[in-house]
Design an enzyme around this catalytic site. Structure first.
Site, PDB file in Angstrom:
ATOM      1  N   VAL A  61      50.530  47.745  79.518  1.00 15.29           N
ATOM      2  CA  VAL A  61      51.959  47.580  79.782  1.00 15.29           C
ATOM      3  C   VAL A  61      52.362  48.372  80.973  1.00 15.29           C
ATOM      4  O   VAL A  61      53.426  47.904  81.558  1.00 15.29           O
ATOM      5  CB  VAL A  61      52.645  48.045  78.685  1.00 15.29           C
ATOM      6  CG1 VAL A  61      52.403  47.167  77.390  1.00 15.29           C
ATOM      7  CG2 VAL A  61      52.522  49.603  78.309  1.00 15.29           C
ATOM      8  N   ASN A  87      56.216  47.867  71.922  1.00 19.65           N
ATOM      9  CA  ASN A  87      55.554  48.679  70.840  1.00 19.65           C
ATOM     10  C   ASN A  87      54.724  49.707  71.471  1.00 19.65           C
ATOM     11  O   ASN A  87      54.555  51.011  71.096  1.00 19.65           O
ATOM     12  CB  ASN A  87      54.978  47.893  69.822  1.00 19.65           C
ATOM     13  CG  ASN A  87      54.236  48.752  68.915  1.00 19.65           C
ATOM     14  OD1 ASN A  87      54.744  49.666  68.171  1.00 19.65           O
ATOM     15  ND2 ASN A  87      52.834  48.754  69.136  1.00 19.65           N
ATOM     16  N   TYR A 152      56.285  63.037  76.323  1.00 16.24           N
ATOM     17  CA  TYR A 152      56.607  62.120  75.419  1.00 16.24           C
ATOM     18  C   TYR A 152      58.049  61.905  75.010  1.00 16.24           C
ATOM     19  O   TYR A 152      58.492  60.805  75.287  1.00 16.24           O
ATOM     20  CB  TYR A 152      55.724  62.370  74.123  1.00 16.24           C
ATOM     21  CG  TYR A 152      56.059  61.427  73.072  1.00 16.24           C
ATOM     22  CD1 TYR A 152      55.211  60.197  72.933  1.00 16.24           C
ATOM     23  CD2 TYR A 152      56.723  61.449  71.890  1.00 16.24           C
ATOM     24  CE1 TYR A 152      55.467  58.945  71.979  1.00 16.24           C
ATOM     25  CE2 TYR A 152      56.774  60.720  70.892  1.00 16.24           C
ATOM     26  CZ  TYR A 152      56.059  59.536  71.045  1.00 16.24           C
ATOM     27  OH  TYR A 152      55.825  58.492  69.995  1.00 16.24           O
ATOM     28  N   LYS A 156      60.669  58.639  75.543  1.00 17.21           N
ATOM     29  CA  LYS A 156      61.265  58.028  74.552  1.00 17.21           C
ATOM     30  C   LYS A 156      62.988  58.185  74.838  1.00 17.21           C
ATOM     31  O   LYS A 156      63.897  57.414  74.393  1.00 17.21           O
ATOM     32  CB  LYS A 156      60.730  58.551  73.311  1.00 17.21           C
ATOM     33  CG  LYS A 156      59.591  58.511  73.036  1.00 17.21           C
ATOM     34  CD  LYS A 156      59.006  57.054  72.942  1.00 17.21           C
ATOM     35  CE  LYS A 156      57.735  56.647  72.605  1.00 17.21           C
ATOM     36  NZ  LYS A 156      57.241  55.228  72.616  1.00 17.21           N
TER      37      LYS A 156
HETATM   38  N1  LIG Z   1      53.261  57.315  64.685  1.00 17.38           N
HETATM   39  C1  LIG Z   1      54.247  57.806  64.923  1.00 17.38           C
HETATM   40  O1  LIG Z   1      54.438  58.802  64.123  1.00 17.38           O
HETATM   41  C2  LIG Z   1      55.217  57.473  65.891  1.00 17.38           C
HETATM   42  C3  LIG Z   1      56.438  58.010  65.684  1.00 17.38           C
HETATM   43  C4  LIG Z   1      57.639  57.628  66.670  1.00 17.38           C
HETATM   44  C5  LIG Z   1      57.210  56.565  67.565  1.00 17.38           C
HETATM   45  N2  LIG Z   1      55.996  56.293  67.384  1.00 17.38           N
HETATM   46  C6  LIG Z   1      55.781  55.263  68.622  1.00 17.38           C
HETATM   47  O2  LIG Z   1      55.432  53.943  67.884  1.00 17.38           O
HETATM   48  C7  LIG Z   1      54.463  52.968  68.698  1.00 17.38           C
HETATM   49  C8  LIG Z   1      53.226  52.658  68.050  1.00 17.38           C
HETATM   50  O3  LIG Z   1      52.613  53.682  67.812  1.00 17.38           O
HETATM   51  P1  LIG Z   1      51.523  53.871  66.684  1.00 17.38           P
HETATM   52  O4  LIG Z   1      52.058  54.847  65.768  1.00 17.38           O
HETATM   53  O5  LIG Z   1      51.322  52.328  65.847  1.00 17.38           O
HETATM   54  O6  LIG Z   1      50.235  54.535  67.284  1.00 17.38           O
HETATM   55  P2  LIG Z   1      48.715  53.900  67.726  1.00 17.38           P
HETATM   56  O7  LIG Z   1      48.143  54.831  68.749  1.00 17.38           O
HETATM   57  O8  LIG Z   1      48.182  53.351  66.531  1.00 17.38           O
HETATM   58  O9  LIG Z   1      49.410  52.571  68.507  1.00 17.38           O
HETATM   59  C9  LIG Z   1      49.486  52.431  69.707  1.00 17.38           C
HETATM   60  C10 LIG Z   1      49.085  51.045  70.513  1.00 17.38           C
HETATM   61  O10 LIG Z   1      49.531  50.954  71.806  1.00 17.38           O
HETATM   62  C11 LIG Z   1      48.346  50.621  72.642  1.00 17.38           C
HETATM   63  N3  LIG Z   1      48.397  51.015  73.930  1.00 17.38           N
HETATM   64  C12 LIG Z   1      48.389  52.490  74.628  1.00 17.38           C
HETATM   65  N4  LIG Z   1      48.283  52.242  75.827  1.00 17.38           N
HETATM   66  C13 LIG Z   1      48.312  50.956  76.055  1.00 17.38           C
HETATM   67  C14 LIG Z   1      48.693  50.297  77.395  1.00 17.38           C
HETATM   68  N5  LIG Z   1      48.807  50.930  78.436  1.00 17.38           N
HETATM   69  N6  LIG Z   1      48.818  49.012  77.399  1.00 17.38           N
HETATM   70  C15 LIG Z   1      49.043  48.349  76.172  1.00 17.38           C
HETATM   71  N7  LIG Z   1      48.716  48.781  74.894  1.00 17.38           N
HETATM   72  C16 LIG Z   1      48.405  50.270  74.904  1.00 17.38           C
HETATM   73  C17 LIG Z   1      47.099  51.214  71.799  1.00 17.38           C
HETATM   74  O11 LIG Z   1      45.948  50.672  72.217  1.00 17.38           O
HETATM   75  C18 LIG Z   1      47.559  51.151  70.244  1.00 17.38           C
HETATM   76  O12 LIG Z   1      47.033  49.772  69.823  1.00 17.38           O
HETATM   77  C19 LIG Z   1      54.328  53.855  70.116  1.00 17.38           C
HETATM   78  O13 LIG Z   1      55.199  53.442  70.991  1.00 17.38           O
HETATM   79  C20 LIG Z   1      54.567  55.241  69.774  1.00 17.38           C
HETATM   80  O14 LIG Z   1      54.931  56.153  70.676  1.00 17.38           O
HETATM   81  C21 LIG Z   1      54.966  56.312  66.707  1.00 17.38           C
END
Ligand SMILES: NC(=O)c1ccc[n+]([C@@H]2O[C@H](COP(=O)([O-])OP(=O)(O)OC[C@H]3O[C@@H](n4cnc5c(N)ncnc54)[C@H](O)[C@@H]3O)[C@@H](O)[C@H]2O)c1
Length: 260
Positions: A61, A87, A152, A156
């Protein structure tokens, strides 16, 4: 009737975690989904499992050229695109004074630049389709502080800011833009033990459950499927009069201090 019948949606970071659940739910609700990620093997396998309604493309991305190619792939496979879920994200823990600039910028490149490039590339396609939806993924740390996540939290908060601006600019073209602010969700980001083949998944979840049972008013960590349902609401006509807003999905964590 699915809530997304006839729609074509790009989901980034779709190989695992919340993105995977969003892709699964959107296909179940009638959408055709272009899955993008940098985890090619996992993304390809998921798209294969989901069948004709899904395609996988390598989409880093933070790379401008990858976005152009992803939109072309969506058009080739499904004839257009009218939805986007930004995402993909990465998280690094470090004290403010110990955060190397390279680390800070690497997080910005994915979370902030990635969301910017996604909206900038896809918005004209949504407008050309007569309207559409963008759902950005922020975090509860966009709205409150948390130690050790300077890079981070910065990205966000930027996502929420960009969401509001994009909503204002794109409303006349029928494009709605909203943000999700998840609390703690049980994915590899919060629970890296999930990625260790030597660790039993139930055991890995039990360890984080113990922690969040005390922290979160609802007494548990969230499930990625619960965030996917918010993404579905914001991508469907159920939210037809909503744009420019951050939506918290956190089991009550941000409501305040429970005190007992
Ligand atoms: N898990 C939590 O507690 C939480 C809380 C708040 C926000 N989030 C946000 O939710 C979203 C999803 O995270 P998640 O919890 O599923 O974690 P995760 O680490 O399982 O998934 C993140 C995904 O993003 C992909 N990714 C990373 N860098 C990338 C890039 N440069 N291009 C394309 N894809 C890329 C990864 O390969 C992975 O599949 C993220 O934006 C994260 O910041 C997560």
């Amino acid at each position: 009737m699915g809530k997304l019948d006839g729609r074509v949606v790009i989901v980034t970071g779709a190989a695992r975690g919340q993105g995977e659940q969003e892709a699964r739910l959107f296909v179940a609700e009638g959408a055709r989904v272009l899955l993008g990620d940098v985890l090619d093997e996992q993304g390809e396998a998921l798209a294969k499992e989901l069948g004709d309604a899904a395609r996988y493309v390598h989409l880093d991305v933070g790379r401008e050229a990858d976005w152009g190619a992803a939109v072309e792939a969506a058009k080739d496979a499904f004839g257009g695109v009218d939805g986007l879920v930004n995402n993909a994200g990465v998280l690094r823990f470090n004290e403010l004074v110990g955060t190397p600039l390279e680390e800070y910028l690497a997080v910005v490149q994915v979370n902030q630049v990635g969301t910017f490039l996604g909206m900038r590339t896809v918005a004209p396609e949504l407008a050309a389709a007569g309207g559409g939806t963008i759902v950005n993924t922020a975090s509860y740390v966009a709205l409150t502080g948390m130690a050790l996540v300077t890079s981070y939290a910065a990205t966000k908060a930027a996502v929420v800011g960009m969401t509001r601006v994009a909503a204002l600019e794109l409303a006349p073209q029928g494009v709605r833009v909203n943000a999700m602010c998840p609390g703690a969700i049980d994915t590899a980001m919060t629970n890296p033990a999930q990625l260790d083949p030597g660790v039993d998944p139930a055991q890995a979840s039990a360890a984080v459950d113990e922690l969040f049972r005390k922290l979160v008013p609802m007494g548990r960590i969230g499930r990625p499927e619960e965030v996917a349902r918010l993404a579905l609401f914001l991508s469907s006509d159920d939210s037809s009069y909503i744009t420019g807003q951050p939506f918290v999905v956190d089991g009550g964590w941000l409501a305040g201090v429970a005190g007992f």
